[in-house]
Design a protein around this motif. Structure first.
Motif, PDB file in Angstrom:
ATOM      1  N   HIS A  71       0.547  -0.630  -0.167  1.00 21.66           N
ATOM      2  CA  HIS A  71       0.057   0.052   0.083  1.00 21.66           C
ATOM      3  C   HIS A  71       1.018   1.349   0.148  1.00 21.66           C
ATOM      4  O   HIS A  71       0.272   2.628   0.031  1.00 21.66           O
ATOM      5  N   GLY A  72       2.127   0.476  -0.170  1.00 27.40           N
ATOM      6  CA  GLY A  72       2.855   1.783  -0.563  1.00 27.40           C
ATOM      7  C   GLY A  72       2.860   3.444   1.153  1.00 27.40           C
ATOM      8  O   GLY A  72       3.786   4.368   0.700  1.00 27.40           O
ATOM      9  N   VAL A  73       2.968   2.835   2.332  1.00 30.59           N
ATOM     10  CA  VAL A  73       3.082   2.965   3.235  1.00 30.59           C
ATOM     11  C   VAL A  73       4.100   3.777   3.531  1.00 30.59           C
ATOM     12  O   VAL A  73       5.607   3.116   3.631  1.00 30.59           O
ATOM     13  N   ASP A  74       3.883   4.883   4.236  1.00 31.37           N
ATOM     14  CA  ASP A  74       5.591   5.324   4.746  1.00 31.37           C
ATOM     15  C   ASP A  74       5.821   5.371   6.489  1.00 31.37           C
ATOM     16  O   ASP A  74       5.196   5.447   7.194  1.00 31.37           O
ATOM     17  N   PRO A  75       6.719   4.445   6.494  1.00 28.33           N
ATOM     18  CA  PRO A  75       6.740   3.622   7.311  1.00 28.33           C
ATOM     19  C   PRO A  75       7.278   4.992   8.892  1.00 28.33           C
ATOM     20  O   PRO A  75       6.784   4.343  10.053  1.00 28.33           O
TER      21      PRO A  75
END
Length: 190
Positions: A71-75
């Motif tokens: 989902h391309g979540v920013d860590p």
């Protein structure tokens, strides 16, 4: 053979559920916040979010990695959200603190969480001056991308001996980030 604590010159400790009790409630809070994050990010109910968390943990080693890959979540955003915790429930173990103080050599913290979480926990444990370095998940992800998994112990002298403390072998074998440290520790251990 002399006792291990007399020959090891670098100690690596898994922070979570090792230097504080698994019964503290911290991971329960993290679990709830992860489920809320997944629910909000994917616009699904909490029950479905928990299923996805479990699936990503099995498939990717961590919920975070699954959210990043799928989902391309920013860590950084994820870690900041899931570590909005009540740290007052973590209490020091004075006996453990005394034993840690007796260990000679460098002491390094390893955590699957972010640096702020490690610092917040160490304050509660009254261990802020005990460790020489903190190796957090952000650093681990950067180093894995550079194919340099031995950064945790870069400055251990050739032939140095490393001790690794973790709460369970499941963590060591089941999580990619923990296994990174495991490989480093045992590659140079006795």
């Amino acid at each position: 053979m002399p006792p291990l604590k007399t020959i090891i010159d670098t100690w690596i400790f898994d922070l979570d559920n090792t230097l504080y009790s698994a019964d503290s409630g911290i991971f329960q809070q993290v679990g709830e916040l992860m489920s809320k994050f997944v629910s909000n990010h994917l616009n699904i109910d909490i029950k479905e979010a928990k299923k996805i968390r479990s699936k990503y943990y099995r498939q990717h080693g961590t919920t975070l990695r699954g959210m990043m890959d799928n989902h391309g979540v920013d860590p950084e955003i994820f870690l900041k959200e899931v570590h909005k915790l009540d740290y007052s429930i973590v209490t020091p173990n004075h006996k453990l603190n005394e034993e840690l103080a007796k260990l000679k050599g460098r002491k390094i913290i390893y955590t699957n969480a972010n640096l702020q979480h490690a610092n917040d926990v160490l304050v509660q444990l009254k261990l802020t001056d005990m460790f020489d370095n903190i190796f957090d998940i952000d650093q681990a992800m950067r180093e894995v991308r550079k194919y340099k998994p031995d950064v945790v112990v870069d400055d251990v002298p050739q032939g140095g001996k490393i001790g690794f403390g973790s709460s369970s072998n499941r963590e060591i074998h089941g999580r990619r980030e923990s296994s990174l440290v495991y490989q480093v520790a045992w590659r140079q251990s006795l």
